[in-house]
Motif scaffolding. Sequence first.
Motif, PDB file in Angstrom:
ATOM      1  N   GLU A  89       4.707 -10.816  -1.009  1.00 25.47           N
ATOM      2  CA  GLU A  89       4.030 -10.017  -0.005  1.00 25.47           C
ATOM      3  C   GLU A  89       3.694  -8.646  -0.583  1.00 25.47           C
ATOM      4  O   GLU A  89       3.987  -8.346  -1.727  1.00 25.47           O
ATOM      5  CB  GLU A  89       4.931  -9.853   1.212  1.00 25.47           C
ATOM      6  CG  GLU A  89       5.203 -11.149   1.935  1.00 25.47           C
ATOM      7  CD  GLU A  89       4.012 -11.604   2.766  1.00 25.47           C
ATOM      8  OE1 GLU A  89       3.373 -10.742   3.385  1.00 25.47           O
ATOM      9  OE2 GLU A  89       3.720 -12.800   2.778  1.00 25.47           O
ATOM     10  N   PHE A  90       3.114  -7.821   0.274  1.00 23.82           N
ATOM     11  CA  PHE A  90       2.836  -6.436  -0.035  1.00 23.82           C
ATOM     12  C   PHE A  90       4.182  -5.730   0.068  1.00 23.82           C
ATOM     13  O   PHE A  90       4.415  -4.950   0.970  1.00 23.82           O
ATOM     14  CB  PHE A  90       1.923  -5.918   1.082  1.00 23.82           C
ATOM     15  CG  PHE A  90       0.696  -5.206   0.628  1.00 23.82           C
ATOM     16  CD1 PHE A  90      -0.411  -5.910   0.210  1.00 23.82           C
ATOM     17  CD2 PHE A  90       0.613  -3.812   0.663  1.00 23.82           C
ATOM     18  CE1 PHE A  90      -1.552  -5.253  -0.157  1.00 23.82           C
ATOM     19  CE2 PHE A  90      -0.536  -3.155   0.292  1.00 23.82           C
ATOM     20  CZ  PHE A  90      -1.613  -3.880  -0.121  1.00 23.82           C
ATOM     21  N   ASP A  91       5.141  -6.036  -0.843  1.00 24.72           N
ATOM     22  CA  ASP A  91       6.498  -5.560  -0.594  1.00 24.72           C
ATOM     23  C   ASP A  91       6.730  -4.144  -1.118  1.00 24.72           C
ATOM     24  O   ASP A  91       7.827  -3.629  -1.060  1.00 24.72           O
ATOM     25  CB  ASP A  91       7.548  -6.530  -1.136  1.00 24.72           C
ATOM     26  CG  ASP A  91       7.343  -6.812  -2.602  1.00 24.72           C
ATOM     27  OD1 ASP A  91       6.668  -5.991  -3.260  1.00 24.72           O
ATOM     28  OD2 ASP A  91       7.844  -7.826  -3.091  1.00 24.72           O
TER      29      ASP A  91
ATOM     30  N   ALA B 283      -2.872   2.690   3.111  1.00 24.58           N
ATOM     31  CA  ALA B 283      -3.971   2.242   3.976  1.00 24.58           C
ATOM     32  C   ALA B 283      -3.623   0.889   4.609  1.00 24.58           C
ATOM     33  O   ALA B 283      -3.891   0.647   5.791  1.00 24.58           O
ATOM     34  CB  ALA B 283      -5.271   2.140   3.182  1.00 24.58           C
ATOM     35  N   HIS B 284      -2.993   0.010   3.810  1.00 25.40           N
ATOM     36  CA  HIS B 284      -2.592  -1.304   4.312  1.00 25.40           C
ATOM     37  C   HIS B 284      -1.606  -1.156   5.485  1.00 25.40           C
ATOM     38  O   HIS B 284      -1.787  -1.767   6.541  1.00 25.40           O
ATOM     39  CB  HIS B 284      -1.948  -2.105   3.169  1.00 25.40           C
ATOM     40  CG  HIS B 284      -1.481  -3.473   3.569  1.00 25.40           C
ATOM     41  ND1 HIS B 284      -2.260  -4.594   3.413  1.00 25.40           N
ATOM     42  CD2 HIS B 284      -0.311  -3.903   4.104  1.00 25.40           C
ATOM     43  CE1 HIS B 284      -1.584  -5.654   3.838  1.00 25.40           C
ATOM     44  NE2 HIS B 284      -0.382  -5.260   4.267  1.00 25.40           N
ATOM     45  N   GLU B 285      -0.590  -0.311   5.298  1.00 27.85           N
ATOM     46  CA  GLU B 285       0.418  -0.131   6.350  1.00 27.85           C
ATOM     47  C   GLU B 285      -0.194   0.592   7.559  1.00 27.85           C
ATOM     48  O   GLU B 285       0.167   0.301   8.690  1.00 27.85           O
ATOM     49  CB  GLU B 285       1.649   0.613   5.822  1.00 27.85           C
ATOM     50  CG  GLU B 285       2.336  -0.026   4.602  1.00 27.85           C
ATOM     51  CD  GLU B 285       2.646  -1.520   4.727  1.00 27.85           C
ATOM     52  OE1 GLU B 285       2.757  -2.033   5.870  1.00 27.85           O
ATOM     53  OE2 GLU B 285       2.760  -2.195   3.687  1.00 27.85           O
TER      54      GLU B 285
ATOM     55  N   GLY C 215      -3.157   0.101   8.510  1.00 32.73           N
ATOM     56  CA  GLY C 215      -3.866  -1.008   9.170  1.00 32.73           C
ATOM     57  C   GLY C 215      -2.935  -1.762  10.113  1.00 32.73           C
ATOM     58  O   GLY C 215      -3.297  -2.059  11.259  1.00 32.73           O
ATOM     59  N   HIS C 216      -1.710  -2.038   9.635  1.00 39.62           N
ATOM     60  CA  HIS C 216      -0.722  -2.699  10.504  1.00 39.62           C
ATOM     61  C   HIS C 216      -0.406  -1.814  11.709  1.00 39.62           C
ATOM     62  O   HIS C 216      -0.245  -2.321  12.822  1.00 39.62           O
ATOM     63  CB  HIS C 216       0.573  -2.992   9.735  1.00 39.62           C
ATOM     64  CG  HIS C 216       0.485  -4.183   8.817  1.00 39.62           C
ATOM     65  ND1 HIS C 216      -0.053  -5.386   9.211  1.00 39.62           N
ATOM     66  CD2 HIS C 216       0.895  -4.359   7.536  1.00 39.62           C
ATOM     67  CE1 HIS C 216       0.026  -6.252   8.204  1.00 39.62           C
ATOM     68  NE2 HIS C 216       0.581  -5.644   7.165  1.00 39.62           N
ATOM     69  N   ALA C 217      -0.307  -0.500  11.474  1.00 37.23           N
ATOM     70  CA  ALA C 217       0.020   0.422  12.573  1.00 37.23           C
ATOM     71  C   ALA C 217      -1.073   0.403  13.641  1.00 37.23           C
ATOM     72  O   ALA C 217      -0.799   0.541  14.831  1.00 37.23           O
ATOM     73  CB  ALA C 217       0.225   1.835  12.039  1.00 37.23           C
TER      74      ALA C 217
ATOM     75  N   GLU D  65      -3.732  -7.589  11.451  1.00 42.04           N
ATOM     76  CA  GLU D  65      -2.928  -8.575  10.725  1.00 42.04           C
ATOM     77  C   GLU D  65      -3.542  -8.746   9.336  1.00 42.04           C
ATOM     78  O   GLU D  65      -4.560  -8.150   9.015  1.00 42.04           O
ATOM     79  CB  GLU D  65      -2.963  -9.915  11.464  1.00 42.04           C
ATOM     80  CG  GLU D  65      -2.490  -9.847  12.906  1.00 42.04           C
ATOM     81  CD  GLU D  65      -0.980  -9.690  13.032  1.00 42.04           C
ATOM     82  OE1 GLU D  65      -0.270  -9.956  12.032  1.00 42.04           O
ATOM     83  OE2 GLU D  65      -0.520  -9.273  14.111  1.00 42.04           O
ATOM     84  N   HIS D  66      -2.933  -9.609   8.517  1.00 41.90           N
ATOM     85  CA  HIS D  66      -3.464  -9.858   7.179  1.00 41.90           C
ATOM     86  C   HIS D  66      -4.785 -10.626   7.221  1.00 41.90           C
ATOM     87  O   HIS D  66      -5.035 -11.385   8.140  1.00 41.90           O
ATOM     88  CB  HIS D  66      -2.449 -10.647   6.349  1.00 41.90           C
ATOM     89  CG  HIS D  66      -1.258  -9.825   5.968  1.00 41.90           C
ATOM     90  ND1 HIS D  66      -0.062 -10.358   5.582  1.00 41.90           N
ATOM     91  CD2 HIS D  66      -1.106  -8.474   5.906  1.00 41.90           C
ATOM     92  CE1 HIS D  66       0.785  -9.377   5.313  1.00 41.90           C
ATOM     93  NE2 HIS D  66       0.175  -8.228   5.507  1.00 41.90           N
ATOM     94  N   LEU D  67      -5.601 -10.390   6.199  1.00 45.72           N
ATOM     95  CA  LEU D  67      -6.875 -11.100   6.070  1.00 45.72           C
ATOM     96  C   LEU D  67      -6.826 -11.989   4.825  1.00 45.72           C
ATOM     97  O   LEU D  67      -6.036 -11.728   3.915  1.00 45.72           O
ATOM     98  CB  LEU D  67      -8.023 -10.092   5.925  1.00 45.72           C
ATOM     99  CG  LEU D  67      -8.303  -9.185   7.127  1.00 45.72           C
ATOM    100  CD1 LEU D  67      -9.361  -8.155   6.767  1.00 45.72           C
ATOM    101  CD2 LEU D  67      -8.755 -10.011   8.333  1.00 45.72           C
TER     102      LEU D  67
HETATM  103 ZN    ZN Z   1       1.046  -6.419   5.253  1.00 48.02          ZN
END
Ligand code: ZN
Length: 326
Positions: free
Chosen positions: A251-253, A282-284, A286-288, A292-294
């Motif tokens: 994942e984006f860990d 930016a990814h996190e 996006g979750h905020a 969801e994932h694309l």
């Molecule tokens: Zn993610």
Amino acid sequence: MESERAKALAGSTPVPSAMNKFWNIIFLIAIITAGFIYRDTLRNVWSQTLANYFPCKTAISYSIGTFDTRFGISKADFLSVVKSAEDIWEKPVGKNLFEYKDTGNLKINLIYDIRQEATVNLKNLGTSVENTKSYYDSLKLQYESLNADYEKAKVLFESRVSAFETRKNAYETEVSKINRTGKANKETYTRLNVEKNYLNQEASELNVLQNSLNNKVVELNTMVKSLNNLASSLNLDVKKYNTIGQNLGEEFDEGLYKTGPDGQEIYIYQFENKSKLVRVLAHEFGHALGLEHLEDPKAIMYRLNNGYNEKLTSNDIKAVKELCGI
Ligand SMILES: [Zn+2]
């Protein structure tokens, strides 16, 4: 029948109105006190509920939480990177989606652990972390040699663990037999004491070894991730490396977004360079927002931090516009 009797009873025992008022006031005070004590939680729940039902209507306020200086970035520089991550979403949408506030609800935390340590080690291994086939090949060689070392150390460790288990079981059997029968001479006691000290010593050494093996796994996984990322960005037709044991590299860990009654939090654990940091933030973000994932591998909202673009892809834009109702 029941309700009639209840009515009759209630009617026959009227509560004095002064008493009634007293309890009302107590109840009101209790509510106000609870509201005051849990004001942060209530505020969090309220703002998150609003954000869930009306995404993008009000800007999410953020602030810095835990900040570990071992990443070698100053708070001011970090905030300017966060601002870039903010712009990635705001410019294409044309809306103020995030804003910095000293007491912002969304806390951004920079947590230093073995992941960043391994990343720094990896950087030191290669002369330059370049996006080239020759870097890929040299990294692959380094990975293979480190992996061989790890496998060897693991075999040694496992044989020591099994020898330890055998001796520990023998010791315990003998001790419990003595406890049962109460028969043992001084010599036996001395011998058992020596054995006990040995076992304690060996247990603590095995613990140290276990930790160093775990750290090696993280290091290997960091390399695996780099190899897989390089392979896909160089379009190399190679089999993807598997991770060893732990679920890293999937994942984006390097980052995590968490939400709950305690508030919204972003955790950043690892970044190789500023560009990767912008992307993970930016990814996190996006979750905020509620995304969801694309499936698009170049998208900011792809599950892996593979890409090098610091811009939304058309799929990201489509997803955020849909979410915001634009
Ligand atoms: Zn993610």
